[in-house]
Every structure is written in structure tokens, then in C-alpha cells.
Design a protein around this motif. Structure first.
Motif, short mmCIF file in Angstrom:
data_model
loop_
_atom_site.label_atom_id
_atom_site.label_comp_id
_atom_site.label_asym_id
_atom_site.label_seq_id
_atom_site.Cartn_x
_atom_site.Cartn_y
_atom_site.Cartn_z
N GLY A 291 0.81 -1.22 0.00
CA GLY A 291 0.00 0.00 0.00
C GLY A 291 0.84 1.26 0.00
O GLY A 291 1.97 1.28 -0.52
N TYR A 292 0.29 2.32 0.59
CA TYR A 292 0.95 3.63 0.63
C TYR A 292 2.26 3.57 1.41
O TYR A 292 3.16 4.37 1.18
N TYR B 209 -6.55 -8.06 9.52
CA TYR B 209 -5.60 -8.25 8.41
C TYR B 209 -4.23 -8.61 8.95
O TYR B 209 -3.51 -9.45 8.44
N THR C 284 -4.58 -1.24 9.08
CA THR C 284 -5.10 -1.44 10.44
C THR C 284 -6.18 -0.38 10.69
O THR C 284 -6.00 0.51 11.54
N THR D 253 0.90 0.68 11.80
CA THR D 253 0.67 1.36 13.08
C THR D 253 -0.28 0.49 13.90
O THR D 253 -1.38 0.15 13.44
N ILE E 174 -2.55 -9.35 -1.19
CA ILE E 174 -3.66 -10.20 -1.63
C ILE E 174 -4.43 -9.54 -2.78
O ILE E 174 -5.20 -10.18 -3.47
P1 NAD Z 1 -3.05 0.46 2.51
O1 NAD Z 1 -4.46 0.07 2.71
O2 NAD Z 1 -2.68 1.40 1.42
O3 NAD Z 1 -2.18 -0.88 2.26
C1 NAD Z 1 -2.31 -2.06 2.98
C2 NAD Z 1 -2.21 -3.24 2.01
O4 NAD Z 1 -2.19 -4.46 2.76
C3 NAD Z 1 -3.41 -3.34 1.04
O5 NAD Z 1 -2.96 -3.30 -0.30
C4 NAD Z 1 -4.04 -4.71 1.39
O6 NAD Z 1 -4.56 -5.39 0.26
C5 NAD Z 1 -2.86 -5.45 1.98
N1 NAD Z 1 -3.24 -6.59 2.82
C6 NAD Z 1 -4.20 -6.66 3.78
N2 NAD Z 1 -4.22 -7.88 4.34
C7 NAD Z 1 -3.27 -8.62 3.72
C8 NAD Z 1 -2.81 -9.96 3.87
N3 NAD Z 1 -3.34 -10.78 4.77
N4 NAD Z 1 -1.82 -10.38 3.05
C9 NAD Z 1 -1.27 -9.55 2.13
N5 NAD Z 1 -1.66 -8.27 1.96
C10 NAD Z 1 -2.65 -7.81 2.75
O7 NAD Z 1 -2.53 0.99 3.89
P2 NAD Z 1 -1.30 1.99 4.17
O8 NAD Z 1 -1.76 3.39 4.03
O9 NAD Z 1 -0.10 1.53 3.43
O10 NAD Z 1 -1.07 1.74 5.72
C11 NAD Z 1 -0.53 0.52 6.20
C12 NAD Z 1 -0.18 0.70 7.66
O11 NAD Z 1 0.82 1.71 7.80
C13 NAD Z 1 -1.35 1.14 8.55
O12 NAD Z 1 -1.21 0.54 9.81
C14 NAD Z 1 -1.14 2.64 8.67
O13 NAD Z 1 -1.67 3.14 9.87
C15 NAD Z 1 0.37 2.74 8.68
N6 NAD Z 1 0.91 4.02 8.19
C16 NAD Z 1 0.37 4.63 7.09
C17 NAD Z 1 0.92 5.82 6.61
C18 NAD Z 1 0.33 6.57 5.42
O14 NAD Z 1 0.73 7.69 5.20
N7 NAD Z 1 -0.58 5.98 4.66
C19 NAD Z 1 2.06 6.34 7.23
C20 NAD Z 1 2.61 5.67 8.32
C21 NAD Z 1 2.02 4.50 8.79
#
Ligand code: NAD
Ligand code: UGA
Length: 459
Positions: free
Chosen positions: A13-14, A108, A91, A131, A37
Motif C-alpha cells: 500500500g501507501y 488483516y 489497520t 501502526t 492479496i
Molecule cells: P493500505 O491500505 O494502502 O495498504 C495495505 C495493504 O495491505 C493493502 O494493499 C491490502 O490489500 C494489503 N493486505 C491486507 N491484508 C493482507 C494480507 N493478509 N496479506 C497480504 N496483503 C494484505 O494501507 P497503508 O496506508 O499503506 O497503511 C498501512 C499501515 O501503515 C497502517 O497501519 C497505517 O496506519 C500505517 N501508516 C500509514 C501511513 C500513510 O501515510 N498511509 C504512514 C505511516 C504509517
């Protein structure tokens, strides 16, 4: 070519995508696999059109992809092959059952822990990148230790502090890298292995090591403190409007005190994004579950102020447009939760759009990156909104413009041309204080900045 470390990231993800791209760039002797996934997301990571917009990301991905950076859905096999696994799954706030609307939804994350146990054939370091609530590592360890084949897992917390829109810059030049571990020999050894990755490009003194629980909790607290600053300044924007003070002057005046600092003092329509709200709600839930109701109430107020600011912005629009916006066309400049991203998760623009639609306004929405996400977010109001990438076309025949995202492009538009094509009296509500208000007033607009005196032609 033999690689001397095999790293896996679960969750593309991001966070997972950009973080692993930067590690791959800086550590060519490691092989980095990123799995998810979501097949479509993985396809996009392997294409020219990445699943997220982030300045500088495509160049870095293209440099490493196919050499030491690989994206796939082959979760089981990649778990088997790796020495270090970063878990970067989502999360979000729980929407059901106990803790609904507050606690973190760890389903997840838990699924990932089980996948790791079931598919591992050798010892591994598991890195919490997502997080998570404080003490999650304890639960993760319970799952990981449930394996019967003697494999050892060491859990490390390495929270991510990047902000969207500046992810690559933040990753390449972080304020700090935080690594939490158990303070045992094995824990400290694993922490130093993870530190070794970052040492390829981050100075030693910026790598902070702590115990596991401090690291997990620090991530939530960093976000809570940042969001608190925005709510604080937004609360004062309301008071400034009542007293003829100017919020930008106040931000400058207090921000020059080095103890306060100048960043994160821009008044706005409220903070958005996928993390601030969910992480503070999670903090409130954790405090409550430890019986600390005053602590919970204190942090909850940061969220309440944010909700108030969005409502206040719309109430003000209604009041200033002669107490009704029914049937009026309102153009929203920007829909993303901040500039330089197409992400609209928890964007204040969503609530603001819904409040305006409830008042029966007709919306025209423009944004350089977020139109597709905006369409999904407002799908239930189809027919009452037009989506238009060109801000000139978007604002034709509208009664008002509301600036919701601080995209630079909105600063440099030809507002004479825009004014000419709008209904009169023409209103402009600057929810980000990025425009030249005096200039707009001289053109003929009635101008409503945030936390500053309004400039109107009404007698
Ligand atoms: P996101 O939703 O963009 O990415 C998460 C990815 O995980 C998704 O593509 C999803 O399909 C995948 N996933 C879920 N369950 C799975 C599994 N069992 N097996 C394989 N893949 C699976 O989320 P994000 O924005 O990247 O955030 C991820 C975490 O990082 C969160 O806990 C968030 O709080 C934290 N975070 C995010 C940022 C931000 O700027 N977006 C910054 C710091 C921390
Ligand atoms: C935030 C933190 O800044 C990151 O350090 C953290 O890693 C991340 O959350 C996370 O855990 O996900 P992000 O949400 O991507 O990053 O973006 P920010 O730059 O923090 O902006 C959040 C919101 O606050 C945006 O809506 C932005 O417009 C708003 N904001 C920011 C203001 O209203 N005023 C300001 O002065 C600054």
C-alpha cells in the motif's frame, strides 16, 4: 546474482510500496519482495501506472523493479524464502463488535501472522511496520510461538513516519528511524540487523532504539501530537474570526518561538487522511481500556474539534450565502486530503460535500489527482455532482468556490477569467488560506478566508 539478505514486505500500500522501493534503491545487495492479496494493486505496481500517486516514486520503482525489487501475490512462497518480513497491512478503525468506531481492526494483521507461522521453514525477524496498538507485539508473539517445528521468530517494531505527498523525501531523509525490540540478546541482535538496513543511508544518530512498547506507543503519540496542533490552531481560527485577529499572523507569531516551532500550524478545514483520526481513536480506546477516562477524554477533544471545524466551514458558507445554498452550484477546488496525493481516505472534502448536498446544493468537483477516488466516495449522490479536471470549466456558472485542498495550481489560476464565468455575487471560501485574498476582492469576489477578516462588497 546472490543476494545477501532476503526481505519480504506483506502489504503493498501507501507505506509498503514506497518504503520497500527506497530500501531496494539504497541496498542493491538485498532482494526485496513485496506481496499483497490485492491482485489489481500488484498488477499496477508492475506497470507504468502505479496504484498510488507520490512524487518521485515511479522513478525509484523503475530503477529497482526487476533487479532487486519484485511485486507479486505469491505470499506463501515468498514467506518461505525470506529472512526478514515487514508487515505493512492496513489497520483501520473497527466497524463492528467490541470497540467498534474506536479500536484498531487487527484482522488483516492477524491473518498475516498466521500465514507467516504456517509457511515458515526457517527462523525470521518479523517487523511491525503497520501502526498498531501498544502491546500488539505480545499478541503477535503468541501466534508466532504457536508453531510446533521449533522455528524462532523475533518481533521488532519499526513504525513508519512518512507523510503522503512527501513519502520519498521523508524516506530518503527521515527525521529519525525508530526501532523497538525486547532488551534480550536475541531482541537486541534483531534490532541491530534492522538498523543495519537503514544505516545504508541514514546517519547513526538518527536511528533511535527503544523497548518494544515505547516504539509502538511513540507512533500513536507522534500522530496524536501532530493532529493536536492542527486542532489547536483550528480552534483559534474560530476565535480569530470573532475578534478581527488573523490566524496566519498568530501562527507566525507563536511559531517563531523555537519551543513551539513553525510547522503544522496552518489553519484548515480540518485534518484528513487514513491515520490521524484512526490512531487517535485507537489511543482513546487504549486509554479507556486501562481505566484512564480523563486521558481518553483529553485526546477525544482533538477529534471533536476537527469535526467542528468541518461543520463550521459549511455553516459559514450557508450563512454568508444568504442562509440558503439550495439549488446553488458550488465548485470544490480539491478533494484529496492534502496536496500532492490522490488519496481521499478520511478527506475533510467528503464530509463537507455531504453537508453541502444535505442542504441541496449542486456540486462541481475538481482535483488534479483525486477525481476517481472522489467519484467512489460520493457514489451514492450520483447525479447531483459533476466531476471536472479543468478548474475553469468546473467553476463555470457556479455561485461559489470552496478551496478544500492546498494544491499549488489553485494559486496561479486566472481568477479574472473565473470571475467572469461565475454567477454574481461570486463567493470564494478559502479553506486552506492559500489564495491572494486582496487580489480576489479587487476582481470582485466576496472572499472568506479561514480565521481572518472577510472581504465583501456588500453594504
Ligand atoms: P493500505 O491500505 O494502502 O495498504 C495495505 C495493504 O495491505 C493493502 O494493499 C491490502 O490489500 C494489503 N493486505 C491486507 N491484508 C493482507 C494480507 N493478509 N496479506 C497480504 N496483503 C494484505 O494501507 P497503508 O496506508 O499503506 O497503511 C498501512 C499501515 O501503515 C497502517 O497501519 C497505517 O496506519 C500505517 N501508516 C500509514 C501511513 C500513510 O501515510 N498511509 C504512514 C505511516 C504509517
Ligand atoms: C501523517 C503524519 O504527518 C506522518 O508522520 C504519519 O506517518 C502519517 O500521518 C501516518 O501515520 O499515516 P499524512 O496523514 O500522510 O501523515 O499527512 P499530513 O501531512 O500529516 O497531513 C494530515 C492532514 O493534516 C491533512 O489533511 C493536512 O492537510 C492537514 N494539515 C496538516 C493541516 O490542516 N494543517 C497543517 O498545518 C498541516
Amino acid at each position: 546474482m546472490g543476494f545477501n539478505k532476503k526481505i519480504l514486505c506483506i502489504g503493498a500500500g501507501y507505506v509498503g510500496g514506497p518504503t520497500m522501493a527506497v530500501i531496494a534503491k539504497k541496498c542493491p545487495e538485498y532482494i526485496i519482495n513485496v506481496v499483497d492479496i490485492n491482485e489489481k494493486r500488484i498488477e499496477q505496481w508492475n506497470s507504468e501506472k502505479l496504484p498510488i500517486y507520490e512524487p518521485g516514486l515511479l522513478e525509484i520503482v523503475k530503477e529497482a523493479r526487476g533487479k532487486n525489487l519484485f511485486f507479486s501475490t505469491d505470499i506463501k512462497q515468498k514467506i518461505k524464502e525470506s529472512d526478514i518480513i515487514f508487515v505493512s497491512v492496513n489497520t483501520p478503525t473497527k466497524t463492528f463488535g467490541e470497540g467498534a468506531g474506536m479500536a484498531s481492526d487487527l484482522q488483516y494483521w492477524e491473518k498475516t501472522a498466521h500465514e507467516i507461522v504456517e509457511n515458515s521453514k526457517s527462523d525470521k525477524i518479523i517487523v511491525e511496520k503497520s501502526t498498531l496498538p501498544v502491546r500488539t507485539a505480545e499478541a503477535m508473539e503468541r501466534i508466532l510461538k504457536s508453531n510446533s517445528n521449533g522455528i524462532k521468530f523475533e518481533v521488532i517494531s519499526n513504525p513508519e513516519f512518512l507523510a503522503e505527498g512527501s513519502a520519498i523525501k521523508d524516506l530518503l531523509d527521515p527525521d529519525r528511524v525508530l526501532i523497538g525490540s525486547h532488551l534480550t540478546d536475541d531482541g537486541l541482535k534483531a534490532a541491530s540487523i534492522i538498523a543495519g538496513i537503514y544505516k545504508h543511508w541514514v546517519a547513526n544518530e538518527k536511528i533511535i532504539t527503544t523497548n518494544l512498547w515505547s516504539s509502538e506507543l511513540s507512533k500513536l503519540i507522534a500522530n496524536a501530537f501532530l493532529a493536536q496542533r492542527i486542532s489547536s490552531v483550528n480552534s483559534i481560527s474560530a476565535l480569530s474570526e470573532k475578534t478581527d485577529a488573523d490566524i496566519s499572523e498568530i501562527s507566525r507569531a507563536i511559531g517563531t518561538d523555537s519551543r513551539i516551532g513553525s510547522k503544522f500550524l496552518n489553519a484548515s478545514i480540518g485534518f484528513g487522511g487514513s491515520c490521524f483520526k484512526k490512531d487517535i481513536l485507537n489511543l482513546v480506546y487504549i486509554a479507556k481500556s486501562y481505566g484512564l477516562s480523563e486521558v481518553a477524554e483529553y485526546w477525544k477533544a482533538v477529534i471533536s474539534m476537527n469535526e467542528y471545524q468541518k461543520k463550521r466551514f459549511v455553516s459559514n458558507m450557508i450563512k454568508e450565502m444568504f442562509n440558503t445554498i439550495a439549488g446553488k452550484k458550488i465548485t470544490l477546488f480539491g478533494f484529496a486530503f492534502k496536496a500532492e496525493t490522490g488519496d481521499t481516505r478520511e478527506s475533510p472534502a467528503i464530509d463537507i460535500s455531504n453537508y453541502l448536498l444535505e442542504e441541496r446544493a449542486f456540486l462541481s468537483i475538481t482535483d488534479p489527482q483525486a477525481i476517481e477516488n472522489a467519484k467512489d466516495d460520493l457514489a451514492k449522490s450520483e447525479g447531483k455532482i459533476i466531476f471536472e479536471e479543468d478548474p475553469y470549466k468546473a467553476s463555470e456558472n457556479s455561485n461559489a468556490i470552496a478551496v478544500l485542498t492546498e494544491w499549488n495550481l489553485y494559486k496561479d489560476l486566472d481568477y479574472n477569467k473565473i470571475y467572469k464565468n461565475m454567477k454574481k455575487p461570486a463567493f470564494i471560501f478559502d479553506g486552506r488560506n492559500i489564495l491572494d485574498h486582496e487580489k480576489l476582492f479587487k476582481i470582485g469576489f466576496n472572499v472568506y478566508p479561514l480565521g481572518k477578516r472577510k472581504l465583501t462588497h456588500f453594504k
